[in-house]
Design a protein around this motif. Sequence first.
Motif, PDB file in Angstrom:
ATOM      1  N   GLU A  61       0.811  -1.226   0.000  1.00 42.28           N
ATOM      2  CA  GLU A  61       0.000   0.000   0.000  1.00 42.28           C
ATOM      3  C   GLU A  61       0.838   1.265   0.000  1.00 42.28           C
ATOM      4  O   GLU A  61       0.587   2.207  -0.758  1.00 42.28           O
ATOM      5  CB  GLU A  61      -0.938   0.009   1.203  1.00 42.28           C
ATOM      6  CG  GLU A  61      -1.839   1.240   1.244  1.00 42.28           C
ATOM      7  CD  GLU A  61      -2.709   1.295   2.479  1.00 42.28           C
ATOM      8  OE1 GLU A  61      -2.764   2.360   3.114  1.00 42.28           O
ATOM      9  OE2 GLU A  61      -3.345   0.272   2.809  1.00 42.28           O
ATOM     10  N   SER A  62       1.859   1.304   0.849  1.00 41.82           N
ATOM     11  CA  SER A  62       2.663   2.529   0.936  1.00 41.82           C
ATOM     12  C   SER A  62       3.451   2.777  -0.348  1.00 41.82           C
ATOM     13  O   SER A  62       3.652   3.922  -0.749  1.00 41.82           O
ATOM     14  CB  SER A  62       3.603   2.477   2.142  1.00 41.82           C
ATOM     15  OG  SER A  62       4.437   1.342   2.092  1.00 41.82           O
ATOM     16  N   LEU A  63       3.897   1.705  -1.014  1.00 40.15           N
ATOM     17  CA  LEU A  63       4.571   1.872  -2.294  1.00 40.15           C
ATOM     18  C   LEU A  63       3.623   2.483  -3.327  1.00 40.15           C
ATOM     19  O   LEU A  63       3.986   3.413  -4.061  1.00 40.15           O
ATOM     20  CB  LEU A  63       5.078   0.523  -2.816  1.00 40.15           C
ATOM     21  CG  LEU A  63       6.238  -0.140  -2.085  1.00 40.15           C
ATOM     22  CD1 LEU A  63       6.530  -1.506  -2.712  1.00 40.15           C
ATOM     23  CD2 LEU A  63       7.485   0.727  -2.130  1.00 40.15           C
ATOM     24  N   GLU A  64       2.414   1.967  -3.365  1.00 31.19           N
ATOM     25  CA  GLU A  64       1.442   2.446  -4.358  1.00 31.19           C
ATOM     26  C   GLU A  64       1.082   3.900  -4.107  1.00 31.19           C
ATOM     27  O   GLU A  64       1.058   4.719  -5.039  1.00 31.19           O
ATOM     28  CB  GLU A  64       0.194   1.571  -4.310  1.00 31.19           C
ATOM     29  CG  GLU A  64      -0.836   1.919  -5.357  1.00 31.19           C
ATOM     30  CD  GLU A  64      -1.997   0.947  -5.377  1.00 31.19           C
ATOM     31  OE1 GLU A  64      -2.701   0.908  -6.399  1.00 31.19           O
ATOM     32  OE2 GLU A  64      -2.194   0.237  -4.372  1.00 31.19           O
ATOM     33  N   LEU A  65       0.812   4.263  -2.863  1.00 26.48           N
ATOM     34  CA  LEU A  65       0.398   5.624  -2.543  1.00 26.48           C
ATOM     35  C   LEU A  65       1.523   6.629  -2.750  1.00 26.48           C
ATOM     36  O   LEU A  65       1.271   7.809  -3.013  1.00 26.48           O
ATOM     37  CB  LEU A  65      -0.114   5.694  -1.102  1.00 26.48           C
ATOM     38  CG  LEU A  65      -1.426   4.942  -0.849  1.00 26.48           C
ATOM     39  CD1 LEU A  65      -1.763   4.950   0.635  1.00 26.48           C
ATOM     40  CD2 LEU A  65      -2.560   5.541  -1.661  1.00 26.48           C
ATOM     41  N   ALA A  66       2.768   6.176  -2.643  1.00 23.67           N
ATOM     42  CA  ALA A  66       3.918   7.061  -2.857  1.00 23.67           C
ATOM     43  C   ALA A  66       4.314   7.144  -4.334  1.00 23.67           C
ATOM     44  O   ALA A  66       5.291   7.815  -4.676  1.00 23.67           O
ATOM     45  CB  ALA A  66       5.110   6.587  -2.031  1.00 23.67           C
ATOM     46  N   GLY A  67       3.571   6.457  -5.196  1.00 24.37           N
ATOM     47  CA  GLY A  67       3.893   6.477  -6.616  1.00 24.37           C
ATOM     48  C   GLY A  67       5.128   5.671  -6.959  1.00 24.37           C
ATOM     49  O   GLY A  67       5.794   5.942  -7.963  1.00 24.37           O
ATOM     50  N   LYS A  68       5.420   4.658  -6.153  1.00 21.38           N
ATOM     51  CA  LYS A  68       6.614   3.848  -6.351  1.00 21.38           C
ATOM     52  C   LYS A  68       6.270   2.407  -6.740  1.00 21.38           C
ATOM     53  O   LYS A  68       7.070   1.504  -6.550  1.00 21.38           O
ATOM     54  CB  LYS A  68       7.482   3.878  -5.098  1.00 21.38           C
ATOM     55  CG  LYS A  68       8.024   5.275  -4.784  1.00 21.38           C
ATOM     56  CD  LYS A  68       8.936   5.291  -3.591  1.00 21.38           C
ATOM     57  CE  LYS A  68       9.442   6.699  -3.296  1.00 21.38           C
ATOM     58  NZ  LYS A  68      10.282   7.233  -4.385  1.00 21.38           N
ATOM     59  N   LEU A  69       5.078   2.227  -7.302  1.00 19.50           N
ATOM     60  CA  LEU A  69       4.659   0.903  -7.748  1.00 19.50           C
ATOM     61  C   LEU A  69       4.203   1.022  -9.210  1.00 19.50           C
ATOM     62  O   LEU A  69       3.035   1.318  -9.482  1.00 19.50           O
ATOM     63  CB  LEU A  69       3.520   0.369  -6.871  1.00 19.50           C
ATOM     64  CG  LEU A  69       3.145  -1.090  -7.083  1.00 19.50           C
ATOM     65  CD1 LEU A  69       4.308  -2.016  -6.749  1.00 19.50           C
ATOM     66  CD2 LEU A  69       1.921  -1.447  -6.237  1.00 19.50           C
ATOM     67  N   THR A  76       3.599  -7.339  -6.890  1.00 17.72           N
ATOM     68  CA  THR A  76       3.948  -7.562  -5.480  1.00 17.72           C
ATOM     69  C   THR A  76       3.122  -8.735  -4.958  1.00 17.72           C
ATOM     70  O   THR A  76       2.128  -8.543  -4.247  1.00 17.72           O
ATOM     71  CB  THR A  76       3.696  -6.305  -4.628  1.00 17.72           C
ATOM     72  OG1 THR A  76       2.334  -5.879  -4.799  1.00 17.72           O
ATOM     73  CG2 THR A  76       4.638  -5.179  -5.035  1.00 17.72           C
ATOM     74  N   PRO A  77       3.521  -9.942  -5.298  1.00 20.34           N
ATOM     75  CA  PRO A  77       2.729 -11.118  -4.922  1.00 20.34           C
ATOM     76  C   PRO A  77       2.859 -11.465  -3.442  1.00 20.34           C
ATOM     77  O   PRO A  77       3.881 -11.204  -2.809  1.00 20.34           O
ATOM     78  CB  PRO A  77       3.317 -12.225  -5.800  1.00 20.34           C
ATOM     79  CG  PRO A  77       4.735 -11.802  -6.034  1.00 20.34           C
ATOM     80  CD  PRO A  77       4.701 -10.300  -6.109  1.00 20.34           C
ATOM     81  N   THR A  78       1.807 -12.061  -2.923  1.00 19.37           N
ATOM     82  CA  THR A  78       1.747 -12.513  -1.532  1.00 19.37           C
ATOM     83  C   THR A  78       1.289 -13.966  -1.504  1.00 19.37           C
ATOM     84  O   THR A  78       0.209 -14.277  -2.014  1.00 19.37           O
ATOM     85  CB  THR A  78       0.748 -11.654  -0.729  1.00 19.37           C
ATOM     86  OG1 THR A  78       1.140 -10.280  -0.809  1.00 19.37           O
ATOM     87  CG2 THR A  78       0.712 -12.088   0.723  1.00 19.37           C
ATOM     88  N   ASN A  79       2.134 -14.837  -0.932  1.00 18.15           N
ATOM     89  CA  ASN A  79       1.817 -16.265  -0.891  1.00 18.15           C
ATOM     90  C   ASN A  79       1.361 -16.758  -2.264  1.00 18.15           C
ATOM     91  O   ASN A  79       0.295 -17.366  -2.415  1.00 18.15           O
ATOM     92  CB  ASN A  79       0.728 -16.532   0.167  1.00 18.15           C
ATOM     93  CG  ASN A  79       1.257 -16.369   1.564  1.00 18.15           C
ATOM     94  OD1 ASN A  79       2.270 -16.961   1.930  1.00 18.15           O
ATOM     95  ND2 ASN A  79       0.599 -15.549   2.359  1.00 18.15           N
ATOM     96  N   TYR A  80       2.178 -16.501  -3.238  1.00 19.36           N
ATOM     97  CA  TYR A  80       1.846 -16.735  -4.647  1.00 19.36           C
ATOM     98  C   TYR A  80       3.025 -17.447  -5.297  1.00 19.36           C
ATOM     99  O   TYR A  80       4.183 -17.084  -5.072  1.00 19.36           O
ATOM    100  CB  TYR A  80       1.574 -15.368  -5.272  1.00 19.36           C
ATOM    101  CG  TYR A  80       1.556 -15.277  -6.774  1.00 19.36           C
ATOM    102  CD1 TYR A  80       0.406 -15.570  -7.498  1.00 19.36           C
ATOM    103  CD2 TYR A  80       2.686 -14.858  -7.464  1.00 19.36           C
ATOM    104  CE1 TYR A  80       0.383 -15.452  -8.878  1.00 19.36           C
ATOM    105  CE2 TYR A  80       2.677 -14.733  -8.839  1.00 19.36           C
ATOM    106  CZ  TYR A  80       1.516 -15.020  -9.540  1.00 19.36           C
ATOM    107  OH  TYR A  80       1.497 -14.896 -10.901  1.00 19.36           O
ATOM    108  N   GLY A  81       2.740 -18.469  -6.082  1.00 21.14           N
ATOM    109  CA  GLY A  81       3.782 -19.337  -6.595  1.00 21.14           C
ATOM    110  C   GLY A  81       4.740 -18.682  -7.578  1.00 21.14           C
ATOM    111  O   GLY A  81       4.318 -18.138  -8.599  1.00 21.14           O
ATOM    112  N   LEU A  83       7.314   6.343   4.035  1.00 25.82           N
ATOM    113  CA  LEU A  83       6.219   6.239   3.077  1.00 25.82           C
ATOM    114  C   LEU A  83       4.950   5.875   3.845  1.00 25.82           C
ATOM    115  O   LEU A  83       4.897   4.859   4.531  1.00 25.82           O
ATOM    116  CB  LEU A  83       6.515   5.179   2.019  1.00 25.82           C
ATOM    117  CG  LEU A  83       7.799   5.344   1.187  1.00 25.82           C
ATOM    118  CD1 LEU A  83       7.773   4.397  -0.015  1.00 25.82           C
ATOM    119  CD2 LEU A  83       8.012   6.781   0.738  1.00 25.82           C
ATOM    120  N   LEU A  84       3.931   6.714   3.703  1.00 26.92           N
ATOM    121  CA  LEU A  84       2.755   6.608   4.551  1.00 26.92           C
ATOM    122  C   LEU A  84       1.703   5.670   3.977  1.00 26.92           C
ATOM    123  O   LEU A  84       1.607   5.459   2.772  1.00 26.92           O
ATOM    124  CB  LEU A  84       2.138   7.993   4.756  1.00 26.92           C
ATOM    125  CG  LEU A  84       3.022   9.031   5.452  1.00 26.92           C
ATOM    126  CD1 LEU A  84       2.270  10.345   5.597  1.00 26.92           C
ATOM    127  CD2 LEU A  84       3.509   8.534   6.813  1.00 26.92           C
TER     128      LEU A  84
END
Length: 242
Positions: A40-48, A54-59, A205-206
Amino acid sequence: MTALTQDYQITWEKLPDDYKLPDDPVDNINQPALAAALTESLELAGKLPSDALTPTNYGICANLNGKTVVKAPDWAYIPKITVNREEVIRSYTPQLEGDIPVIVIEFLSDKDGGEYSSKPTYPPGKWFFYECILQVPNYAIFEPVSGNLEVYRLDQNTGRYSLQTPNNNQHYWIAEMNLYLGVWQGTRENRTGNWLRWWDESRLLLWGSELVEQERQRAEQEKQRAERLAAQLRAAGIEPQD
């Protein structure tokens, strides 16, 4: 696509459509929240970027000596995927479908040292897979209860991970992301405890809730400033205009 690492033949192939991915639950209730906070903080800071993943528990997959290997890190940052996102719904194959992750993060579990397993035989351990097969530049292991964070960097000379030393703020520099990673204590989504957070050269990053609170405080300060100014004008015999 094929590569040779020591005595291992690594092939980057998509999973067969009928391949049965493991359906294990996450280790505890906190892990999804910890992972979501990182993204979330990456996306809101324009860094995504739009083509990042950004996978989570993903093969994340590779083929080792003709056998399919799938590992599902608790969180990872892949700078760029080169295929349609619809093609990576089930799993992701580096080199074939985009970049190698620049960092994988595991939240320490109670399992038999899985995050530290360097077992090279099939099925290989997580450490071995990230270090020798994927060759991920950064590997972080985080213990949420104690707040202990270990960050390992792939040594280009030895091809092995080396434990990194944090800066004076206890933050670790992730060069490929141009960001620092560190531990922060506080509350989010009714969970009070240790969180992993991102910092750039000057600031934290907030999260969205923090940005809302920041704006609320700014509006309150502006209101108070306007009220003080109005009081001063009235004291001078001037009725302020709306």
